[in-house]
Scaffold this active site. Structure first.
Site, PDB file in Angstrom:
ATOM      1  CG  ASP A 135      -2.303   1.338   0.863  1.00 10.32           C
ATOM      2  OD1 ASP A 135      -3.134   0.412   0.635  1.00 10.32           O
ATOM      3  OD2 ASP A 135      -1.809   2.063   1.217  1.00 10.32           O
ATOM      4  CD  GLN A 145     -15.284  -0.956  -1.568  1.00  9.94           C
ATOM      5  OE1 GLN A 145     -16.229  -0.920  -0.991  1.00  9.94           O
ATOM      6  NE2 GLN A 145     -14.828  -1.105  -2.599  1.00  9.94           N
ATOM      7  CG  HIS A 181      -8.355  -3.117  -2.420  1.00 11.52           C
ATOM      8  ND1 HIS A 181      -9.735  -2.829  -3.358  1.00 11.52           N
ATOM      9  CD2 HIS A 181      -8.506  -2.547  -1.344  1.00 11.52           C
ATOM     10  CE1 HIS A 181     -10.069  -1.489  -2.192  1.00 11.52           C
ATOM     11  NE2 HIS A 181      -9.170  -1.692  -1.496  1.00 11.52           N
ATOM     12  CG  HIS A 234      -6.746  -2.509   3.713  1.00 12.19           C
ATOM     13  ND1 HIS A 234      -5.931  -1.477   2.978  1.00 12.19           N
ATOM     14  CD2 HIS A 234      -8.012  -2.675   2.519  1.00 12.19           C
ATOM     15  CE1 HIS A 234      -6.966  -0.828   2.173  1.00 12.19           C
ATOM     16  NE2 HIS A 234      -8.005  -1.379   2.220  1.00 12.19           N
TER      17      HIS A 234
HETATM   18  P1  AMP Z   1      -9.570   1.177   0.321  1.00 14.79           P
HETATM   19  O1  AMP Z   1      -9.543   3.063   1.012  1.00 14.79           O
HETATM   20  O2  AMP Z   1      -9.783   0.245   1.962  1.00 14.79           O
HETATM   21  O3  AMP Z   1     -10.323   1.005  -1.011  1.00 14.79           O
HETATM   22  O4  AMP Z   1      -8.273   1.028  -0.047  1.00 14.79           O
HETATM   23  C1  AMP Z   1      -7.719   1.480  -1.104  1.00 14.79           C
HETATM   24  C2  AMP Z   1      -5.942   1.849  -1.199  1.00 14.79           C
HETATM   25  O5  AMP Z   1      -5.477   2.058  -1.722  1.00 14.79           O
HETATM   26  C3  AMP Z   1      -5.620   2.646   0.032  1.00 14.79           C
HETATM   27  O6  AMP Z   1      -5.110   2.290   1.245  1.00 14.79           O
HETATM   28  C4  AMP Z   1      -4.798   3.752  -0.877  1.00 14.79           C
HETATM   29  O7  AMP Z   1      -3.473   4.132  -0.117  1.00 14.79           O
HETATM   30  C5  AMP Z   1      -4.003   2.870  -1.523  1.00 14.79           C
HETATM   31  N1  AMP Z   1      -3.813   3.170  -2.617  1.00 14.79           N
HETATM   32  C6  AMP Z   1      -4.020   3.986  -3.993  1.00 14.79           C
HETATM   33  N2  AMP Z   1      -3.286   4.162  -4.959  1.00 14.79           N
HETATM   34  C7  AMP Z   1      -2.387   3.566  -4.549  1.00 14.79           C
HETATM   35  C8  AMP Z   1      -1.026   3.170  -5.505  1.00 14.79           C
HETATM   36  N3  AMP Z   1      -0.514   3.488  -6.875  1.00 14.79           N
HETATM   37  N4  AMP Z   1      -0.428   1.899  -5.184  1.00 14.79           N
HETATM   38  C9  AMP Z   1      -0.646   1.347  -4.090  1.00 14.79           C
HETATM   39  N5  AMP Z   1      -1.307   1.652  -3.015  1.00 14.79           N
HETATM   40  C10 AMP Z   1      -2.224   2.696  -3.658  1.00 14.79           C
END
Ligand code: AMP
Length: 117
Positions: free
Chosen positions: A33, A96, A102, A104
């Site tokens: 992440d 989200q 996805h 975590h």
């Molecule tokens: P959610 O908020 O559960 O939808 O999780 C989305 C996650 O994606 C967040 O924890 C972000 O930090 C992560 N995220 C967004 N863009 C990227 C990226 N380019 N590379 C890695 N993680 C990312």
């Protein structure tokens, strides 16, 4: 100008956006992440963006969900002591932000006040 409707994770899978990829097979990919909330914070992502959240994934392809969980477990064992939290934020109100399902995978002490949002 055309808008790219694909999710940011699909663009990572396509190699269009860089990511620190730790696992890749036919069905899922895992990478760190970008804003880690724990010493180990991985995202395990199905390669299809057909399912927007874990409820849809469980209903539509339970085998893929089981595979995702197995990969999370393997990666937690490889990258930490093997104990981990598995979080699927489901819905904007639950934090989200990317509507491409996805998981975590968090291991080690969480950052204060954060459950991966
Ligand atoms: P959610 O908020 O559960 O939808 O999780 C989305 C996650 O994606 C967040 O924890 C972000 O930090 C992560 N995220 C967004 N863009 C990227 C990226 N380019 N590379 C890695 N993680 C990312």
């Amino acid at each position: 100008m055309e808008t790219d409707q694909r999710s940011i994770f699909t663009r990572i899978i396509a190699g269009e956006i860089p990511a620190d990829i730790v696992y890749d097979d036919e069905r899922v990919i895992a990478f760190r992440d970008i804003a880690p909330k724990a010493p180990l914070h991985l995202l395990v992502v199905p390669k299809t963006e057909e399912y927007r959240d874990v409820v849809q994934l469980a209903a539509g392809d339970p085998g893929l969900l089981a595979h995702l969980v197995a990969v999370a477990n393997t990666l937690a064992g490889e990258h930490s002591d093997g104990d981990f939290r598995l979080i699927f934020n489901t819905g904007a109100g639950a934090g989200q932000t990317v509507f491409h399902v996805h998981a975590h995978v968090l291991s080690g002490e969480l950052e204060e006040g954060s459950l991966a949002d």
